[in-house]
Design a protein around this motif. Structure first.
Motif, short mmCIF file in Angstrom:
data_model
loop_
_atom_site.label_atom_id
_atom_site.label_comp_id
_atom_site.label_asym_id
_atom_site.label_seq_id
_atom_site.Cartn_x
_atom_site.Cartn_y
_atom_site.Cartn_z
N SER A 171 0.81 -1.22 0.00
CA SER A 171 0.00 0.00 0.00
C SER A 171 0.84 1.26 0.00
O SER A 171 0.59 2.21 -0.75
N ASN A 172 1.87 1.28 0.86
CA ASN A 172 2.74 2.46 0.96
C ASN A 172 4.06 2.02 1.58
O ASN A 172 4.19 1.95 2.80
N GLU A 173 5.03 1.72 0.74
CA GLU A 173 6.30 1.17 1.25
C GLU A 173 7.05 2.17 2.13
O GLU A 173 7.63 1.79 3.14
N ASN A 174 7.04 3.44 1.76
CA ASN A 174 7.76 4.43 2.56
C ASN A 174 7.18 4.54 3.97
O ASN A 174 7.92 4.59 4.95
N ALA A 175 5.86 4.57 4.05
CA ALA A 175 5.22 4.63 5.36
C ALA A 175 5.51 3.36 6.16
O ALA A 175 5.73 3.42 7.38
N ALA A 176 5.51 2.23 5.48
CA ALA A 176 5.79 0.97 6.16
C ALA A 176 7.22 0.96 6.73
O ALA A 176 7.45 0.50 7.85
N ARG A 177 8.16 1.48 5.96
CA ARG A 177 9.55 1.55 6.44
C ARG A 177 9.65 2.45 7.67
O ARG A 177 10.37 2.13 8.63
N MET A 178 8.95 3.57 7.63
CA MET A 178 8.98 4.49 8.78
C MET A 178 8.37 3.85 10.01
O MET A 178 8.73 4.20 11.15
N ALA A 179 7.46 2.89 9.81
CA ALA A 179 6.84 2.19 10.93
C ALA A 179 7.69 1.00 11.40
O ALA A 179 7.27 0.27 12.31
N GLY A 180 8.83 0.80 10.78
CA GLY A 180 9.74 -0.26 11.22
C GLY A 180 9.59 -1.58 10.50
O GLY A 180 10.16 -2.58 10.92
N VAL A 181 8.84 -1.60 9.41
CA VAL A 181 8.66 -2.85 8.65
C VAL A 181 9.91 -3.10 7.80
O VAL A 181 10.33 -2.21 7.05
N PRO A 182 10.53 -4.28 7.90
CA PRO A 182 11.71 -4.61 7.08
C PRO A 182 11.29 -4.93 5.65
O PRO A 182 11.21 -6.10 5.25
N ALA A 183 11.04 -3.89 4.88
CA ALA A 183 10.44 -4.05 3.55
C ALA A 183 11.28 -4.93 2.64
O ALA A 183 10.75 -5.78 1.91
N ASP A 184 12.60 -4.74 2.65
CA ASP A 184 13.45 -5.53 1.75
C ASP A 184 13.40 -7.01 2.11
O ASP A 184 13.33 -7.87 1.21
N LEU A 185 13.45 -7.32 3.37
CA LEU A 185 13.39 -8.71 3.80
C LEU A 185 12.06 -9.35 3.42
O LEU A 185 12.01 -10.49 2.93
N ILE A 186 10.98 -8.61 3.62
CA ILE A 186 9.65 -9.12 3.25
C ILE A 186 9.59 -9.38 1.75
O ILE A 186 9.08 -10.42 1.31
N ARG A 187 10.14 -8.47 0.96
CA ARG A 187 10.08 -8.63 -0.50
C ARG A 187 10.90 -9.84 -0.96
O ARG A 187 10.48 -10.58 -1.85
N VAL A 188 12.05 -10.04 -0.36
CA VAL A 188 12.86 -11.23 -0.69
C VAL A 188 12.07 -12.49 -0.37
O VAL A 188 12.06 -13.46 -1.15
N CYS A 189 11.41 -12.50 0.78
CA CYS A 189 10.59 -13.66 1.16
C CYS A 189 9.46 -13.91 0.16
O CYS A 189 9.15 -15.06 -0.17
N LEU A 190 8.86 -12.83 -0.34
CA LEU A 190 7.77 -12.99 -1.31
C LEU A 190 8.26 -13.65 -2.59
O LEU A 190 7.60 -14.54 -3.15
N PHE A 191 9.42 -13.25 -3.07
CA PHE A 191 9.97 -13.88 -4.28
C PHE A 191 10.37 -15.31 -4.01
O PHE A 191 10.24 -16.18 -4.90
N MET A 192 10.85 -15.59 -2.81
CA MET A 192 11.19 -16.98 -2.48
C MET A 192 9.93 -17.84 -2.43
O MET A 192 9.92 -18.97 -2.93
N PHE A 193 8.86 -17.31 -1.85
CA PHE A 193 7.58 -18.03 -1.85
C PHE A 193 7.10 -18.28 -3.28
O PHE A 193 6.59 -19.36 -3.60
N SER A 194 7.26 -17.27 -4.14
CA SER A 194 6.84 -17.42 -5.53
C SER A 194 7.59 -18.55 -6.20
O SER A 194 7.01 -19.39 -6.91
N GLY A 195 8.89 -18.60 -5.98
CA GLY A 195 9.70 -19.67 -6.55
C GLY A 195 9.30 -21.04 -6.01
O GLY A 195 9.23 -22.02 -6.76
#
Length: 322
Positions: free
Chosen positions: A201-225
């Motif tokens: 929804s809003n990656e910048n806001a999520a990062r400011m809230a402490g969400v590890p966006a890069d780690l989550i995104r890597v996990c999503l691609f691993m799940f896809s694979g």
């Protein structure tokens, strides 16, 4: 009464309800064109095909939900490679089923990890990264198999995928149902799921809230694979042997299934239940086109045109959200 009418109208316009309505309409149309099309046995066969597409679309769904124009174009290559790996590990023996599924999951996770790292660390756009990975996988398959079928499915796997397991329903469909329940629980009931919607929804806001966006995104691609690898494993059980390009048909269709189910291409909105309906609808559409003796080129044209229309529609949604 006015409020109730408005509520009903809004529900009727939701993608899931529309998809379910179209599924019923296509079943009726298919029965009219070819009596027996909507028979229970035929529906089961169609659901087996839809379940394999649905498994691939599960990973695609996660990547798209994560936003940043995330689409995994490498799923077809992972499906093909996993089918080849599984077939050559099993060679028709039930004893090879467990090692084969482990090898497939590891293969999918590895290439998903490479995609995720390329997108997050190297900042390569997902479309470019996964398209490049697809080229790598296709080249690898040519080198390894040179387009020649290889490997054999174990009898136990073939029976699980195609034959009734419980209540007359094949094991593949039960597996798909279990994946649907787990996906819904993960996305709606876990911290990981909340974070997926947040970065979509809003990656910048999520990062400011402490969400590890890069780690989550890597996990999503691993799940896809990994989901693509499971689909490749199951395709082997469905067809009996593996081909180097068996997964090519799933790249475009997995994206269409996700969008048909109501997941926004801009990310952060949607879910897997709709994607399951989208996969079923797409398989029914393909079956109707086959019944009408539409050639492969015509079917691909229909799928491409459908995707373009859907992308235009959701592109408007993205503009309005922005």
């Amino acid at each position: 009464m006015k409020i109730s009418t408005n509520v009903v109208a809004e529900i009727a316009k939701t993608p899931l309800v529309v998809a379910l309505g179209l599924i019923v309409a296509l079943l009726v149309l298919g029965e009219l064109l070819s009596p027996g099309f909507a028979s229970l046995s035929q529906i089961m066969r169609l659901l087996i095909v839809a379940s394999i597409l649905g498994v691939v679309a599960a990973g695609q769904n996660l990547v798209i939900l994560g936003g940043r124009e995330g689409i995994d174009l490498s799923v077809g290559g992972v499906v093909s490679l996993s089918a080849v790996v599984a077939g050559n590990m099993m060679q028709g023996s039930d004893a090879g089923i467990i090692p084969a599924i482990i090898a497939c999951l590891a293969t999918g996770a590895f290439f998903g990890l490479l995609n995720g790292l390329g997108v997050t660390l190297l900042r390569i756009p997902p479309l470019i990264m996964t398209l490049g990975m697809l080229g790598v996988l296709q080249g690898l398959l040519v080198v390894v198999r040179n387009g020649i079928p290889s490997g054999l499915a174990a009898p136990g796997l073939a029976h699980f995928v195609t034959q009734p397991l419980m209540f007359g329903v094949p094991g593949m469909i039960w597996l798909w149902g279990a994946i649907g329940v787990l996906m819904a629980a993960m996305l709606k009931r876990t911290l990981f799921g909340y974070r997926v919607y947040a970065i979509g929804s809003n990656e910048n806001a999520a990062r400011m809230a402490g969400v590890p966006a890069d780690l989550i995104r890597v996990c999503l691609f691993m799940f896809s694979g990994m989901f693509a690898a499971v689909a490749g494993f199951c395709i082997l059980g469905y067809s009996g042997s593996s081909f180097s390009n068996v997964g090519a048909q799933y790249m475009l269709s997995s994206i269409i299934a996700v969008v048909l189910g109501g997941t926004s291409l801009s990310g952060g909105k949607g879910g897997y239940t709709g994607t399951m309906a989208g996969a079923t609808l797409l398989v029914l559409l393909q079956s109707i086109l086959t019944t009408l003796n539409i050639e492969e080129a015509g079917r691909q044209f229909a799928f491409g045109a459908t995707l373009l229309v859907l992308m235009l529609f959701y592109g408007r949604g993205k503009a309005l959200r922005g």
